[in-house]
Write a protein that holds these residues in place. Structure first.
Motif, PDB file in Angstrom:
ATOM      1  N   TRP A 136       0.791  -1.233   0.000  1.00 49.65           N
ATOM      2  CA  TRP A 136       0.000   0.000   0.000  1.00 49.65           C
ATOM      3  C   TRP A 136       0.821   1.280   0.000  1.00 49.65           C
ATOM      4  N   HIS A 137       1.979   1.290   0.617  1.00 51.77           N
ATOM      5  CA  HIS A 137       2.678   2.552   0.888  1.00 51.77           C
ATOM      6  C   HIS A 137       4.032   2.671   0.199  1.00 51.77           C
ATOM      7  N   VAL A 138       4.364   1.838  -0.784  1.00 50.96           N
ATOM      8  CA  VAL A 138       5.720   1.772  -1.316  1.00 50.96           C
ATOM      9  C   VAL A 138       5.978   2.638  -2.543  1.00 50.96           C
ATOM     10  N   PHE A 139       4.957   3.138  -3.188  1.00 54.24           N
ATOM     11  CA  PHE A 139       5.139   3.731  -4.508  1.00 54.24           C
ATOM     12  C   PHE A 139       5.776   5.107  -4.506  1.00 54.24           C
ATOM     13  N   ASP A 140       5.871   5.760  -3.374  1.00 51.27           N
ATOM     14  CA  ASP A 140       6.591   7.031  -3.324  1.00 51.27           C
ATOM     15  C   ASP A 140       7.929   6.883  -2.607  1.00 51.27           C
ATOM     16  N   ASP A 141       8.352   5.632  -2.355  1.00 47.87           N
ATOM     17  CA  ASP A 141       9.619   5.407  -1.660  1.00 47.87           C
ATOM     18  C   ASP A 141      10.823   5.496  -2.593  1.00 47.87           C
ATOM     19  N   GLY A 142      10.701   5.014  -3.814  1.00 47.09           N
ATOM     20  CA  GLY A 142      11.808   5.010  -4.759  1.00 47.09           C
ATOM     21  C   GLY A 142      11.659   6.130  -5.766  1.00 47.09           C
ATOM     22  N   GLU A 143      11.998   5.800  -7.009  1.00 45.11           N
ATOM     23  CA  GLU A 143      11.881   6.774  -8.079  1.00 45.11           C
ATOM     24  C   GLU A 143      10.470   6.701  -8.659  1.00 45.11           C
ATOM     25  N   TYR A 144       9.858   7.854  -8.847  1.00 45.93           N
ATOM     26  CA  TYR A 144       8.516   7.896  -9.419  1.00 45.93           C
ATOM     27  C   TYR A 144       8.290   9.221 -10.120  1.00 45.93           C
ATOM     28  N   VAL A 145       7.313   9.223 -11.015  1.00 40.40           N
ATOM     29  CA  VAL A 145       6.900  10.428 -11.718  1.00 40.40           C
ATOM     30  C   VAL A 145       5.393  10.534 -11.571  1.00 40.40           C
ATOM     31  N   SER A 146       4.917  11.673 -11.083  1.00 44.05           N
ATOM     32  CA  SER A 146       3.477  11.909 -11.033  1.00 44.05           C
ATOM     33  C   SER A 146       3.039  12.386 -12.407  1.00 44.05           C
ATOM     34  N   LEU A 147       2.087  11.661 -12.992  1.00 45.57           N
ATOM     35  CA  LEU A 147       1.581  12.017 -14.317  1.00 45.57           C
ATOM     36  C   LEU A 147       0.360  12.916 -14.237  1.00 45.57           C
ATOM     37  N   GLY A 148      -0.002  13.315 -13.030  1.00 44.33           N
ATOM     38  CA  GLY A 148      -1.104  14.239 -12.845  1.00 44.33           C
ATOM     39  C   GLY A 148      -2.241  13.631 -12.050  1.00 44.33           C
ATOM     40  N   LYS A 149      -3.252  14.462 -11.832  1.00 42.06           N
ATOM     41  CA  LYS A 149      -4.428  14.025 -11.079  1.00 42.06           C
ATOM     42  C   LYS A 149      -5.206  13.000 -11.896  1.00 42.06           C
ATOM     43  N   LEU A 150      -5.786  12.030 -11.187  1.00 44.33           N
ATOM     44  CA  LEU A 150      -6.643  11.051 -11.833  1.00 44.33           C
ATOM     45  C   LEU A 150      -7.843  11.796 -12.421  1.00 44.33           C
ATOM     46  N   LYS A 151      -8.094  11.592 -13.703  1.00 46.40           N
ATOM     47  CA  LYS A 151      -9.158  12.331 -14.389  1.00 46.40           C
ATOM     48  C   LYS A 151     -10.545  11.845 -13.981  1.00 46.40           C
ATOM     49  N   GLY A 152     -10.661  10.570 -13.693  1.00 43.11           N
ATOM     50  CA  GLY A 152     -11.933   9.985 -13.287  1.00 43.11           C
ATOM     51  C   GLY A 152     -11.670   8.629 -12.663  1.00 43.11           C
ATOM     52  N   ASN A 153     -12.526   8.219 -11.759  1.00 45.88           N
ATOM     53  CA  ASN A 153     -12.300   6.935 -11.092  1.00 45.88           C
ATOM     54  C   ASN A 153     -12.869   5.759 -11.896  1.00 45.88           C
ATOM     55  N   LYS A 154     -13.465   6.047 -13.031  1.00 46.51           N
ATOM     56  CA  LYS A 154     -13.979   5.008 -13.923  1.00 46.51           C
ATOM     57  C   LYS A 154     -13.680   5.409 -15.364  1.00 46.51           C
ATOM     58  N   GLY A 155     -13.463   4.394 -16.218  1.00 49.63           N
ATOM     59  CA  GLY A 155     -13.300   4.667 -17.638  1.00 49.63           C
ATOM     60  C   GLY A 155     -11.904   4.382 -18.150  1.00 49.63           C
ATOM     61  N   SER A 156     -11.611   4.958 -19.329  1.00 50.14           N
ATOM     62  CA  SER A 156     -10.326   4.796 -20.004  1.00 50.14           C
ATOM     63  C   SER A 156      -9.723   6.168 -20.230  1.00 50.14           C
ATOM     64  N   GLN A 157      -8.450   6.315 -19.840  1.00 49.53           N
ATOM     65  CA  GLN A 157      -7.825   7.634 -19.822  1.00 49.53           C
ATOM     66  C   GLN A 157      -6.359   7.538 -20.218  1.00 49.53           C
ATOM     67  N   ASN A 158      -5.807   8.664 -20.683  1.00 50.68           N
ATOM     68  CA  ASN A 158      -4.411   8.753 -21.105  1.00 50.68           C
ATOM     69  C   ASN A 158      -3.672   9.777 -20.252  1.00 50.68           C
ATOM     70  N   TYR A 159      -2.423   9.444 -19.926  1.00 48.27           N
ATOM     71  CA  TYR A 159      -1.569  10.338 -19.143  1.00 48.27           C
ATOM     72  C   TYR A 159      -0.228  10.441 -19.866  1.00 48.27           C
ATOM     73  N   VAL A 160       0.095  11.631 -20.323  1.00 43.32           N
ATOM     74  CA  VAL A 160       1.293  11.873 -21.122  1.00 43.32           C
ATOM     75  C   VAL A 160       2.526  11.886 -20.237  1.00 43.32           C
ATOM     76  N   LEU A 161       3.573  11.167 -20.687  1.00 39.89           N
ATOM     77  CA  LEU A 161       4.858  11.203 -19.986  1.00 39.89           C
ATOM     78  C   LEU A 161       5.619  12.442 -20.432  1.00 39.89           C
ATOM     79  N   PRO A 162       6.244  13.154 -19.497  1.00 42.33           N
ATOM     80  CA  PRO A 162       7.097  14.281 -19.896  1.00 42.33           C
ATOM     81  C   PRO A 162       8.214  13.787 -20.825  1.00 42.33           C
ATOM     82  N   ASP A 163       8.674  14.640 -21.735  1.00 39.51           N
ATOM     83  CA  ASP A 163       9.691  14.257 -22.715  1.00 39.51           C
ATOM     84  C   ASP A 163      10.988  13.776 -22.081  1.00 39.51           C
TER      85      ASP A 163
END
Length: 187
Positions: A131-158
């Motif tokens: 539950w709590h490990v994903f901010d312990d190492g290297e990570y990139v926030s791709l932004g706020k979750l657009k919706g809790n249901k459906g299909s969505q795209n999150y662009v990676l910075p260049d």
């Protein structure tokens, strides 16, 4: 005599202080936890960017089919539940222009305060240990979750190398907990 007691009761400063603190505490608790979001769903249906639909495969100058020019899946996986029941799939996609997106498909999770999509190097572990490990190492926030249901795209910075990351988490930044996560298996 009864109204005199009531007047003395209301004029005591400690009672007013307790009431003010209680109201402020309830207000802060409602803001911080946002419990009404548990009953509010937000569905977002986005198409994959750059998806080309053709009736016949494109041909090169020699008349042989050309290689596909549309999106290419580099890695993918299925979401597992952590803090909240979560399902759906995740794909890391390279678009025709060389850019990358993380695509959530058929996502179904709880709504919550300050949910984000994290691309991480953390392993995905079932149960409370994950539950709590994903901010312990290297990570990139791709932004706020657009919706809790459906299909969505999150662009990676260049400047982000997608090969350095192995998982995606639906992350509640307010409480530092994963709602669900997927291991990215290379294809």
């Amino acid at each position: 005599m009864g109204s005199g007691r009531r007047k003395a009761f209301l004029t005591r400063p400690w009672i007013i202080t307790v009431l003010v603190v209680a109201v402020a505490g309830v207000g802060f608790g409602l803001y911080w936890f946002q419990p009404w979001k548990l009953w509010q769903d937000e569905t977002v249906q986005e198409a994959l960017p750059g998806a080309v639909v053709t009736s016949a495969p494109p041909t090169g100058q020699s008349g042989t089919p050309s290689p596909p020019t549309g999106p290419r899946t580099l890695a993918g996986g299925e979401l597992i539940s952590h803090e909240h029941a979560t399902s759906g799939s995740v794909r890391l996609v390279e678009l025709a222009d060389g850019s990358h997106v993380v695509r959530l498909e058929n996502l179904d999770t709880s709504n919550g305060p300050d949910l984000r999509v994290l691309l991480t190097d953390a392993p995905v572990t079932e149960g409370r240990g994950g539950w709590h490990v994903f901010d312990d190492g290297e990570y990139v926030s791709l932004g706020k979750l657009k919706g809790n249901k459906g299909s969505q795209n999150y662009v990676l910075p260049d400047d982000v190398d997608p090969a350095r990351y192995t998982s995606v988490s639906i992350w509640c930044d307010r409480f530092d907990v994963s709602f669900g996560a997927a291991e990215l298996a290379r294809v």
